[in-house]
Design an enzyme around this catalytic site. Structure first.
Site, short mmCIF file in Angstrom:
data_model
loop_
_atom_site.label_atom_id
_atom_site.label_comp_id
_atom_site.label_asym_id
_atom_site.label_seq_id
_atom_site.Cartn_x
_atom_site.Cartn_y
_atom_site.Cartn_z
N THR A 9 46.01 70.12 -10.42
CA THR A 9 46.73 70.23 -11.63
C THR A 9 48.01 69.34 -11.51
O THR A 9 48.14 68.56 -10.38
CB THR A 9 47.34 71.64 -11.66
OG1 THR A 9 48.37 71.86 -10.52
CG2 THR A 9 46.11 72.62 -11.56
N ALA A 64 48.88 72.36 -6.52
CA ALA A 64 50.15 72.65 -7.19
C ALA A 64 51.13 71.78 -7.03
O ALA A 64 51.64 71.52 -5.72
CB ALA A 64 50.38 74.29 -6.88
N VAL A 78 50.03 71.66 -1.37
CA VAL A 78 51.12 71.18 -2.23
C VAL A 78 51.27 69.93 -2.59
O VAL A 78 50.83 68.96 -1.49
CB VAL A 78 52.34 71.59 -1.15
CG1 VAL A 78 53.75 71.05 -2.06
CG2 VAL A 78 52.65 73.11 -1.02
N LYS A 79 51.28 69.56 -3.79
CA LYS A 79 51.19 68.25 -4.35
C LYS A 79 52.48 67.39 -4.17
O LYS A 79 53.53 68.01 -4.92
CB LYS A 79 50.37 68.19 -5.69
CG LYS A 79 49.75 67.00 -6.10
CD LYS A 79 48.92 67.22 -7.31
CE LYS A 79 48.11 66.08 -7.65
NZ LYS A 79 47.74 66.28 -9.18
N VAL A 80 52.65 66.44 -3.59
CA VAL A 80 53.85 65.77 -3.44
C VAL A 80 53.84 64.29 -4.04
O VAL A 80 52.85 63.41 -3.51
CB VAL A 80 54.43 65.83 -1.95
CG1 VAL A 80 55.88 65.31 -1.60
CG2 VAL A 80 54.52 67.27 -1.38
#
Ligand code: E4P
EC number: 2.2.1.2
Length: 218
Positions: free
Chosen positions: A27, A60, A86-88
């Protein structure tokens, strides 16, 4: 190659999951906004709802862009469900945060990758996934698939464990090209996944089989 679906739409996620070939979900804030999901509590509930559909990694994305903010938000997101990645974004504080997360055992997806140099930094920081954006490079007349191939080659040559997650996939041909260059994952819209099914000879062949069956059995 693993298949992720690139959407925050629960119906589409269910449909892809029911096909039996879905390995995960990605996402981003734009995809969440498209579904009208507002406010931190609703967003977090939505991530949990996605995790409850898919037995696989769910990316996310953090909204914070400073190191402390990314750490705080990333730890909260990771605590929601063991499937959360965790999308960074690939910015200096993001790379520092990925290093921190990798030392803490929190899995990450380094996003907005448009160059080999950015992919190198993400891998050195210990990102679980790196997301080169194929379609957005194609949009500016660069070769998105070539970038995926170069990152794959360099990671294999140097033995980096980071997986190459081809993102911004726009159509079925992109998926096949990702396979050809050895991407570990492609995250795709549902239309591109379903597009893999289509071939006129399959339709014509099935029609003929059923007609022949009926001719003899009716
Ligand atoms: C996924 O991780 C990316 O955020 C997404 O694939 C971007 O796709 P787009 O370029 O079609 O918005």
């Amino acid at each position: 190659m693993k298949f992720f679906i690139d959407t925050a739409n629960l119906e589409q996620i269910r449909e892809a999951y029911d096909l039996g070939v879905l390995d995960g979900v990605t996402t981003n804030p734009s995809l969440m906004a498209k579904e009208g999901i507002k406010g931190v509590d609703n967003q977090r509930k939505h991530y949990v709802d996605i995790c409850n559909i898919v037995q696989g990694d769910v990316s996310a994305e953090v909204i914070a862009t400073d190191y402390e903010g990314i750490i705080r938000e990333g730890e909260e997101l990771a605590a929601l469900n063991p499937h959360i990645v965790v999308k960074v974004p690939c910015i200096a504080d993001g790379i520092k945060a990925i290093k921190y997360f990798s030392e803490k055992g929190i899995r990450t997806n380094c996003t907005l990758i448009f160059s080999v140099g950015q992919a190198l930094l993400a891998a050195k920081a210990g990102a679980t996934y790196v997301s080169p954006f194929v379609g957005r490079l194609d949009d500016i007349s660069e070769d998105g698939i070539a970038l995926v191939g170069k990152i794959v080659e360099i990671y294999r040559y140097y033995g980096y464990a980071t997986q190459v997650l081809a993102a911004s996939i726009r159509h079925t041909a992109h998926i096949i090209q990702c396979l050809e260059v050895g991407a570990d994952v492609a995250t795709c819209p549902l239309s591109a996944i379903k597009g893999l099914l289509n071939h006129p000879l399959t339709d014509a062949g099935l029609k003929k089989f059923l007609e022949d069956y009926k001719r003899v059995n009716n």
